[in-house]
Design a protein around this motif. Structure first.
Motif, PDB file in Angstrom:
ATOM      1  N   ARG A 169      41.608  68.276 -44.954  1.00 30.76           N
ATOM      2  CA  ARG A 169      40.508  69.240 -44.857  1.00 30.76           C
ATOM      3  C   ARG A 169      39.870  69.481 -46.227  1.00 30.76           C
ATOM      4  NH1 ARG A 169      43.309  73.833 -40.909  1.00 30.76           N
ATOM      5  NH2 ARG A 169      43.489  72.501 -39.066  1.00 30.76           N
ATOM      6  N   ASP A 174      45.840  69.902 -40.366  1.00 29.23           N
ATOM      7  CA  ASP A 174      46.135  69.703 -38.944  1.00 29.23           C
ATOM      8  C   ASP A 174      47.568  69.224 -38.731  1.00 29.23           C
ATOM      9  OD1 ASP A 174      43.417  70.007 -37.427  1.00 29.23           O
ATOM     10  OD2 ASP A 174      42.996  68.971 -39.295  1.00 29.23           O
ATOM     11  N   SER A 233      39.500  72.683 -32.510  1.00 28.59           N
ATOM     12  CA  SER A 233      40.298  73.390 -31.503  1.00 28.59           C
ATOM     13  C   SER A 233      39.811  74.822 -31.306  1.00 28.59           C
ATOM     14  CB  SER A 233      41.783  73.394 -31.886  1.00 28.59           C
ATOM     15  OG  SER A 233      41.956  73.915 -33.182  1.00 28.59           O
ATOM     16  N   ASP A 263      45.537  66.557 -33.107  1.00 26.88           N
ATOM     17  CA  ASP A 263      45.868  66.874 -34.506  1.00 26.88           C
ATOM     18  C   ASP A 263      46.320  65.629 -35.278  1.00 26.88           C
ATOM     19  OD1 ASP A 263      45.250  69.577 -34.970  1.00 26.88           O
ATOM     20  OD2 ASP A 263      47.001  70.213 -33.828  1.00 26.88           O
ATOM     21  N   ASP A 279      40.273  68.330 -36.339  1.00 29.31           N
ATOM     22  CA  ASP A 279      39.827  68.348 -34.950  1.00 29.31           C
ATOM     23  C   ASP A 279      39.321  69.746 -34.616  1.00 29.31           C
ATOM     24  OD1 ASP A 279      42.370  69.583 -34.929  1.00 29.31           O
ATOM     25  OD2 ASP A 279      42.637  69.066 -32.817  1.00 29.31           O
TER      26      ASP A 279
HETATM   27 MG    MG Z   1      43.776  70.819 -35.600  1.00 34.94          MG
END
Ligand code: MG
Ligand code: ADP
Length: 333
Positions: free
Chosen positions: A153, A33, A221, A79, A219
């Motif tokens: 991630r 992010d 999105s 982010d 997040d």
């Molecule tokens: Mg993101």
């Protein structure tokens, strides 16, 4: 071959790794992010940039200047939240059609200021240019986070619970209201608010980040169907997701039933809710959830499990496989 054949992520993958040899070992670039820029032994800067283009990300006659000013910053703060970081500074670059009313721009900037102030994140620079006929907005935000609290991630582990911080699908429902011209009804307009005024989960993320049981984080999105795949790919895992456990508002359920919308599609593949998607070591979930509840008066939601295997999401309903359509958002596919 055209861009629409390879998609947004295929395009990025084509050049992303080319820069690896120029990047310090303690930093990291494309793929999460935010980029991570090591400050010292214990802390990182994190940096994100997001672009909003008129008619692609917003329709100027449907979103107010106030909402747009909020959203432009909010999606970037989201982010920063995804890394577990605190937001420090923002930079705003805008291309503006010359006939834009000053009142519009003042309202935009006031709203940008209000959100900056809320999260104590000053605007430190940017650029202003003419645009022929569309409004174009790019925001960059710099954040800061302890190294041990930085969540990537790639940190999902076997057996982790897949969790989210709140309702999914409201924003996608709001977008449908706009696109299908259903704005007359006040209930419908309440969904549009989620689409236009998302709240970045910065405080929630900073609260979760220090828990060692919290692993991967990002997040939402593009919708979990797309976003969870990024976690699975980065972590080399697969996952089960229980569609019936994904939190969604009564409002979205009611409006979906009224127009015969596919609720599972909205909550799993609809983007722009900007809730956090994160994985939690199973035996720490209860303690983290209790503490979160205590702090924010709302729970975190466990919606699935991380498993061994490669990048597959198995969708379930009441524990049984569910053949789900829709893959989340990609700009070009
Ligand atoms: Mg993101
Ligand atoms: P997010 O939705 O979290 O903002 P994206 O899906 O937009 O992330 O982007 C995925 C990753 O690719 C991020 O690390 C982002 O910085 C990077 N990225 C996207 N577009 C570009 C680009 N044109 N040049 C360099 N990096 C890019």
């Amino acid at each position: 071959m055209n861009l629409k054949d390879v998609g947004e992520f295929g395009f990025i993958e084509g050049f992303a790794r080319k820069y690896d040899h120029l990047i310090n070992e303690s930093d990291s670039g494309i793929g999460d992010d935010c980029a991570i820029l090591s400050i010292n032994e214990t802390e990182n800067h994190v940096v994100t940039a997001d672009l909003l283009i008129e008619d692609v990300h917003f329709l100027k006659d449907k979103i107010t200047a106030k909402e747009l000013g909020h959203k432009a910053l909010a999606v970037n703060l989201s982010d920063i939240a995804a890394m577990g970081a605190k937001a420090l500074y923002s930079f705003l670059s805008i291309g503006i059609p010359p006939n834009t009313p000053m009142e519009y721009l003042e309202e935009f900037m006031e709203s940008y200021y209000q959100l900056s102030n809320k999260y104590q994140c000053p605007l430190m620079g940017g650029d202003t240019t003419k645009s022929v006929d569309k409004l174009v907005i790019n925001v960059t935000v710099v954040g800061r986070v302890l190294k041990i609290d930085t969540h990537l991630r790639s940190m999902a582990e076997n057996g982790d619970l897949v969790c989210v911080t709140g309702n999914l699908g409201d924003s996608a429902g709001g977008l449908k209201v706009l696109l299908e011209n259903l704005e007359q009804n006040p209930d419908n307009m309440n969904l549009v608010k989620y689409h236009h005024m998302p709240e970045p989960q910065l405080h929630e993320a900073q609260f979760l980040a220090p828990y060692s049981g919290v692993h991967a984080m990002m997040d939402i999105s593009d919708g979990i169907a797309s976003d969870l795949k990024h976690i699975l790919k980065a972590s080399g895992k697969s996952a089960n997701i229980h569609l019936d456990k994904i939190p969604c508002s009564d409002l979205l359920k009611d409006v979906s039933a009224k127009y015969d919308w596919d609720l599972y599609d909205l909550i799993s593949a609809g983007g722009e809710d900007y809730q956090l998607l994160f994985t939690v070591k199973q035996d720490t979930f209860k303690a983290i959830n209790d503490a979160f509840m205590n702090q924010f008066g709302k729970p975190i939601y466990s919606i699935g499990e991380i498993l061994d295997g490669k990048e597959e999401i198995q969708w379930l309903e009441n524990g049984k496989p569910y053949n789900k359509q829709g893959n989340g958002f990609d700009h070009f596919k």
